[in-house]
Design a protein around this motif. Structure first.
Motif, mmCIF file in Angstrom:
data_model
loop_
_atom_site.group_PDB
_atom_site.id
_atom_site.type_symbol
_atom_site.label_atom_id
_atom_site.label_comp_id
_atom_site.label_asym_id
_atom_site.label_seq_id
_atom_site.Cartn_x
_atom_site.Cartn_y
_atom_site.Cartn_z
ATOM 1 N N LEU A 9 2.214 1.730 -3.614
ATOM 2 C CA LEU A 9 1.142 2.190 -4.492
ATOM 3 C C LEU A 9 0.794 3.654 -4.204
ATOM 4 O O LEU A 9 0.581 4.450 -5.128
ATOM 5 N N ARG A 10 0.742 4.022 -2.933
ATOM 6 C CA ARG A 10 0.448 5.406 -2.555
ATOM 7 C C ARG A 10 1.515 6.350 -3.093
ATOM 8 O O ARG A 10 1.223 7.386 -3.695
ATOM 9 N N HIS A 53 1.391 6.787 -6.831
ATOM 10 C CA HIS A 53 0.281 7.666 -7.193
ATOM 11 C C HIS A 53 0.647 9.123 -6.912
ATOM 12 O O HIS A 53 0.398 10.003 -7.740
ATOM 13 N N PRO A 87 -2.539 5.214 -11.042
ATOM 14 C CA PRO A 87 -3.681 4.762 -10.254
ATOM 15 C C PRO A 87 -3.409 3.381 -9.640
ATOM 16 O O PRO A 87 -3.055 2.447 -10.363
ATOM 17 N N PRO A 88 -3.559 3.245 -8.324
ATOM 18 C CA PRO A 88 -3.294 1.946 -7.684
ATOM 19 C C PRO A 88 -4.062 0.791 -8.315
ATOM 20 O O PRO A 88 -3.538 -0.326 -8.409
ATOM 21 N N ASP A 89 -5.295 1.053 -8.768
ATOM 22 C CA ASP A 89 -6.096 -0.014 -9.377
ATOM 23 C C ASP A 89 -5.548 -0.470 -10.728
ATOM 24 O O ASP A 89 -5.947 -1.514 -11.237
ATOM 25 N N ASP A 90 -4.645 0.316 -11.325
ATOM 26 C CA ASP A 90 -4.047 -0.055 -12.608
ATOM 27 C C ASP A 90 -2.762 -0.867 -12.448
ATOM 28 O O ASP A 90 -2.109 -1.188 -13.442
ATOM 29 N N SER A 100 0.834 -1.210 0.000
ATOM 30 C CA SER A 100 0.000 0.000 0.000
ATOM 31 C C SER A 100 0.865 1.255 0.000
ATOM 32 O O SER A 100 0.514 2.253 -0.638
ATOM 33 N N THR A 115 -0.936 -4.311 -11.294
ATOM 34 C CA THR A 115 -1.068 -5.732 -10.946
ATOM 35 C C THR A 115 0.196 -6.121 -10.192
ATOM 36 O O THR A 115 1.296 -6.115 -10.756
#
Length: 190
Positions: free
Chosen positions: A82-83, A86, A92-95, A79, A97
């Motif tokens: 990813l933060r 971003h 974007p964290p959702d992008d 996390s 894998t």
């Protein structure tokens, strides 16, 4: 087997090898940090790297993966990585894998860095945060993972001899912690 499949398999194996880092520089305590190694999803994948601004207090002007300290609000290294990606590049964290977390790297500047490896869409529009990133660029993954491209050098730092890896990609110098993390990943894949 593709590069991405090889990396995923290596991260999930019990491969044993000697990890190189900067623990020998005398620091005892290290603060928790994480970086994202963003691999572009294309036939010949690349890795996104950032160029830090020259005016920053630490690691000024250096090439780095997006990342930083693990905050209290983060649930762990993934996390945090990813933060930070971003915040620094608008990834974007959702992008992303996530393939896994590579070998921990202890830096001479006092960080225990967890390299999180993730795949991002090719040609994702990246917007650098000028407070943290001067520029970004993509390097072929095959170039980074080729041991012939990582030259081991020695220099004095804070009164001690230290060794580090140095890679030259065009006009960009990839060295120190970033090159060390790459060198450890290349050894894991060998």
């Amino acid at each position: 087997m593709t590069w991405i499949e090889r990396i995923s398999a290596a991260l999930n194996s019990d491969i044993s090898f000697s990890v190189e880092d900067e623990r020998g520089l005398g620091l005892i305590e290290h603060r928790a940090a994480a970086v994202l190694i963003p691999i572009t999803n294309r036939p010949e994948p690349g890795v996104i790297l950032t160029q830090r601004p020259d005016w920053l207090r630490s690691h000024a002007g250096q090439v780095a993966f997006p990342g930083g300290k693990i905050d209290e609000d983060d649930t762990g290294p993934i996390s945090a990585a990813l933060r930070e990606a971003h915040e620094e590049l608008s990834i974007p964290p959702d992008d992303v894998t996530i393939l896994g977390v590579a070998d921990t790297y202890y830096s001479g500047s006092g960080y225990r860095i967890e390299p999180v490896i993730g795949v991002i869409p090719a040609d994702l529009p990246l917007i650098p945060n000028p407070d943290e990133v001067e520029d970004w660029f993509e390097v072929p993954l095959s170039f980074l993972l080729d041991p012939a491209n990582a030259v081991k050098k020695c220099a004095e730092w804070n009164g001690r001899q230290r060794t580090y890896y140095d890679m030259q990609w065009g006009e960009r110098r990839i060295w120190g912690v970033t090159a060390g993390i790459v060198a450890n990943l290349a050894r894991r894949l060998a």
